[in-house]
Every structure is written in structure tokens, then in C-alpha cells.
Design an enzyme around this catalytic site. Structure first.
Site, PDB file in Angstrom:
ATOM      1  N   CYS A 106      10.003  91.798   0.362  1.00 18.15           N
ATOM      2  CA  CYS A 106      11.398  92.222   0.204  1.00 18.15           C
ATOM      3  C   CYS A 106      12.302  91.071  -0.211  1.00 18.15           C
ATOM      4  CB  CYS A 106      11.899  92.839   1.506  1.00 18.15           C
ATOM      5  SG  CYS A 106      11.368  94.536   1.706  1.00 18.15           S
ATOM      6  N   CYS A 155      21.583  88.845   3.538  1.00 17.06           N
ATOM      7  CA  CYS A 155      21.362  88.409   4.916  1.00 17.06           C
ATOM      8  C   CYS A 155      22.142  87.136   5.194  1.00 17.06           C
ATOM      9  CB  CYS A 155      19.862  88.180   5.144  1.00 17.06           C
ATOM     10  SG  CYS A 155      19.432  87.755   6.847  1.00 17.06           S
ATOM     11  N   SER A 198      10.478  87.180  14.646  1.00 15.16           N
ATOM     12  CA  SER A 198      10.173  86.211  13.601  1.00 15.16           C
ATOM     13  C   SER A 198      10.249  84.818  14.213  1.00 15.16           C
ATOM     14  CB  SER A 198      11.168  86.349  12.443  1.00 15.16           C
ATOM     15  OG  SER A 198      11.035  87.605  11.816  1.00 15.16           O
ATOM     16  N   LEU A 199       9.115  84.339  14.693  1.00 15.33           N
ATOM     17  CA  LEU A 199       9.075  83.059  15.408  1.00 15.33           C
ATOM     18  C   LEU A 199       8.902  81.895  14.433  1.00 15.33           C
ATOM     19  CD1 LEU A 199       9.157  81.811  18.228  1.00 15.33           C
ATOM     20  CD2 LEU A 199       6.664  82.070  18.336  1.00 15.33           C
ATOM     21  N   HIS A 200       7.798  81.868  13.720  1.00 15.14           N
ATOM     22  CA  HIS A 200       7.562  80.975  12.584  1.00 15.14           C
ATOM     23  C   HIS A 200       7.489  79.481  12.907  1.00 15.14           C
ATOM     24  CE1 HIS A 200       8.054  84.649  10.469  1.00 15.14           C
ATOM     25  NE2 HIS A 200       9.359  84.625  10.388  1.00 15.14           N
ATOM     26  N   CYS A 248      13.021  82.451   2.891  1.00 13.85           N
ATOM     27  CA  CYS A 248      13.194  83.890   2.671  1.00 13.85           C
ATOM     28  C   CYS A 248      14.030  84.166   1.424  1.00 13.85           C
ATOM     29  CB  CYS A 248      13.868  84.509   3.907  1.00 13.85           C
ATOM     30  SG  CYS A 248      14.198  86.266   3.756  1.00 13.85           S
ATOM     31  N   GLU A 257      16.278  97.156  -1.336  1.00 10.82           N
ATOM     32  CA  GLU A 257      14.888  97.484  -1.623  1.00 10.82           C
ATOM     33  C   GLU A 257      14.233  98.204  -0.460  1.00 10.82           C
ATOM     34  OE1 GLU A 257      12.745  93.927  -2.493  1.00 10.82           O
ATOM     35  OE2 GLU A 257      14.356  93.128  -3.749  1.00 10.82           O
ATOM     36  N   GLY A 277      17.848  91.865   5.233  1.00 12.61           N
ATOM     37  CA  GLY A 277      18.828  91.897   6.312  1.00 12.61           C
ATOM     38  C   GLY A 277      18.227  91.666   7.684  1.00 12.61           C
ATOM     39  N   ASN A 318       5.471  83.754   1.568  1.00 10.81           N
ATOM     40  CA  ASN A 318       5.703  84.240   0.213  1.00 10.81           C
ATOM     41  C   ASN A 318       6.256  83.120  -0.662  1.00 10.81           C
ATOM     42  OD1 ASN A 318       5.017  87.034   0.619  1.00 10.81           O
ATOM     43  ND2 ASN A 318       6.921  87.248   1.768  1.00 10.81           N
ATOM     44  N   CYS A 357      17.403  81.750   6.756  1.00 12.94           N
ATOM     45  CA  CYS A 357      16.033  81.235   6.864  1.00 12.94           C
ATOM     46  C   CYS A 357      15.609  80.720   5.485  1.00 12.94           C
ATOM     47  CB  CYS A 357      15.085  82.321   7.341  1.00 12.94           C
ATOM     48  SG  CYS A 357      15.528  83.009   8.956  1.00 12.94           S
ATOM     49  N   CYS A 401       8.949 100.233   4.643  1.00 14.08           N
ATOM     50  CA  CYS A 401       9.724  99.073   5.064  1.00 14.08           C
ATOM     51  C   CYS A 401      11.109  99.215   4.451  1.00 14.08           C
ATOM     52  CB  CYS A 401       9.049  97.791   4.585  1.00 14.08           C
ATOM     53  SG  CYS A 401       9.988  96.286   4.963  1.00 14.08           S
TER      54      CYS A 401
END
Length: 348
Positions: free
Chosen positions: A339, A119, A221-223, A126, A99, A166, A297, A123, A112
Site C-alpha cells: 500500500c 499518514c 508494527s514493532l519493527h 513506508c 488504495e 494511514g 518493501n 515511519c 486490505c
């Protein structure tokens, strides 16, 4: 980068200009033919050697024998009715799907793009990782996401973010080759200062990227604000702990002078408390950085939730603690532009 198709032909769109010159000379042609060829590929962006009309018929036939010229097929195209965001599902030459999302901002149009088919990182919030990993994308396949979107949309794309399907630093060599092609003055000539690369934190590759001094923005990407929480939602943290990751970020800034962006997907009851704000302020104090808060998301396999109201509340807590923070603008909400979702729904 010399990449060969199954039939032995070279992937011509993945060749740097110098590599293309070498191949053209090896085929018995003059060096200036490489410049003509590169313009057809990366400026005029033809999809067939037959359309390269200032090259002899004999040379075009020889090109078809030596090289493959890849293209992407648009399987699905969604356009937002609220903000003109475009989402593309592409079929790759081998039948896999990826995508891209095209977004309009006040400063211009950004895309993007995906860097892998699926991937490996796992995570658990995701959509990209749930569908599984198939393979790395080639430099040509990353570049073609931009070329195809420009051709179809009629929009001039001036910036790019590697935040699609990815993990870019897990496909390091192909991504670096793509960046070289993207920024080449004889081709698209995009300044890498208009590009952001998002990583979940593969520490050795962050340091290697820093040494290249490409000028791009690094987005981490800490999160999470502590190792226990981060390891529970991001398996990469079991290999590269937060302290090691932040040390690599300091090295990146020291080498490049580029401000780091920290992405923080807000999850209700997981990483949204005042304690989390305190911990994040302690972690990032002294950094030249920006925190990008993202309402998580929704995906059907997980019950994670958050909304813009809670994201704004957390942003205020961070700013009270001296951090520069914003809530990511939501684009393409009516077409599920995040994505990974379209590919997953299509392939199920």
C-alpha cells in the site's frame, strides 16, 4: 455518526442503523422504512436513491434532499498474474485517492483497506507517509472500499485488514463507527474476529480499543527491538516508548483474550542481527503472540533492503529462542501491491 457534506446533507452510509431510524422518523416516515433503506444501502448496495424501487418516488426525492450517498471511482485496477491479487486505486468524492488490495487465501478472500488519505506517523521505510497526510477517511469511505471491490471483482470478501494507507488509531472514532457498520447483522455482518487492525503504537487508543472488546486481532508494527533503533525509524516511539507500548499490549490481551500479532519489517543491517533476535525474545517472552516477519518493501526514496532468505534466517533465530514466527507470504509482487506506492506514483 452524523457527518454532513459541504452542502449540509448527511452522509447516509456513515449512519448506524439506530441513527438511520432516528433520521427516517424525523423525516416523518415509519421505522420500518429505515430497515428497507438500510437493506438497499448495505445488502443490495445501490449507488442511487432512484434504484430503491420499493420506496415511494416522493420519499426517494426527500432522501436526496436530506442525505448524500457517496461512491468511489476506480481510477486504476491491477491484477496479479501469479496469485490473482487485485489492487485498486480509488478516487474519493473530493478528488483525493486511496488504495485497497484484495487477496485470495485458502480460507477465503481478504481485503486490505486504507483508513486515511496519507499518514502523519512518519515511519521512514513506508511509502504511505512520504506522500504526506491529507485527511481522515469517513466510515462510509472505508466501507465503500469493500463494497466497490466486491462489486467489481465478483468475489465475496470475508475478512479485512486495516493495514493500508494511514494509521487506524489516529482516526479512532471513524474507524470504530466503520467497524460497527461492517459487523452489523442487518448489513455485511462480518465477524470482527476476521478483522485485523494494524497500529504503529498509539498507546492511549490501544487501551481505549481494548475496553470496547470488539474481538478483532491487534497487530503492532514493532519493527525494532530497542528504543534507539525504533525511534530512528518510527517517530511515534519518541512519544510512546517500547515499554509503554508492550504494557498496553498486555492490557489488550487481558481485556480481550486475543493473541497479539507483532509485525517486524526486516531491514538489512538495521534490525536483523542475532542481538536483535535476543532482544526481541526478551521483549516478547511470556506474551501470547505471533511475530510476522516482513521483508521490507523497496521504495525509491530509501536504500533499505532485505529478502525472503534473510527473513527466513531471522525467523529461524526467533524460533530457536521460543517465539512463534512466520514470514509473511508475498502477494501481488508483480503489481507492487504494497500500500501507498500506487497513490504516490499517480499523484506525483
Amino acid at each position: 455518526m452524523i457527518i454532513r457534506d459541504d452542502d449540509g446533507r448527511i452522509d447516509i452510509l456513515s449512519l448506524s442503523f439506530d441513527e438511520l431510524c432516528e433520521q427516517v422518523i424525523a423525516a416523518g416516515e415509519k421505522r420500518f422504512r429505515a430497515a428497507q433503506l438500510y437493506e438497499w444501502l448495505h445488502v443490495k448496495r445501490v449507488e442511487s436513491f432512484d434504484k430503491m424501487t420499493n420506496l415511494s418516488t416522493q420519499f426517494r426525492a426527500r432522501l436526496g434532499e436530506l442525505f448524500c450517498l457517496k461512491s468511489l471511482f476506480i481510477v486504476k485496477r491491477l491484477e496479479s498474474h501469479t496469485d490473482n491479487t487485485l489492487k485498486y486505486l480509488y478516487r474519493l468524492p473530493d478528488g483525493n485517492h486511496v488504495e485497497s488490495v484484495v487477496m485470495d487465501y485458502n480460507h477465503g478472500t481478504t481485503i486490505c483497506i486504507s483508513t486515511q488519505v496519507g499518514c502523519k506517523m512518519g515511519c521512514n521505510f513506508c511509502a504511505s507517509t512520504i506522500a504526506g497526510f491529507r485527511r481522515d477517511l469517513l466510515p462510509s469511505e472505508m466501507l465503500l472500499q469493500i463494497y466497490t471491490a466486491e462489486r467489481d471483482s465478483g468475489r465475496r470478501i470475508g475478512g479485512a485488514v486495516l493495514m493500508g494507507i494511514g494509521e487506524p488509531l489516529d482516526n479512532f472514532d471513524n474507524v470504530v463507527c466503520f467497524l460497527d457498520l461492517l459487523s452489523n447483522e442487518k448489513g455485511m455482518n462480518m465477524s470482527l474476529r476476521h478483522l485485523s487492525l494494524s497500529t504503529c503504537g498509539i498507546v492511549p487508543r490501544i487501551r481505549e480499543l481494548a475496553s470496547l472488546k470488539l474481538g478483532l486481532t491487534l497487530s503492532i508494527s514493532l519493527h525494532a527491538t530497542n528504543n534507539e533503533t525504533r525511534s530512528s525509524i518510527m517517530p511515534v516511539n519518541k512519544t510512546y516508548r517500547i515499554e509503554e507500548l508492550l504494557d498496553a499490549c498486555k492490557y489488550y490481551f487481558a481485556q480481550t483474550g486475543r493473541r497479539i500479532s507483532f509485525e517486524y519489517a526486516l531491514i538489512d543491517g538495521v534490525n536483523d542481527s542475532q542481538k536483535n533476535a535476543d532482544e526481541l525474545a526478551a521483549l516478547l517472552g511470556g506474551f501470547v503472540c505471533h511475530v510476522n516477519i516482513i521483508p521490507v518493501n523497496k521504495i525509491k526514496e530509501r536504500n533499505y533492503t532485505s529478502d525472503r532468505k534473510s527473513a527466513q534466517r531471522f525467523r529461524a533465530m526467533l524460533e530457536e529462542r521460543g517465539l512463534n514466527a512466520t514470514v509473511r507470504r508475498t502477494l501481488g509482487a508483480d503489481i507492487n501491491a504494497a500500500c501507498g506506492q500506487l497513490r504516490r506514483e499517480y499523484e506525483i
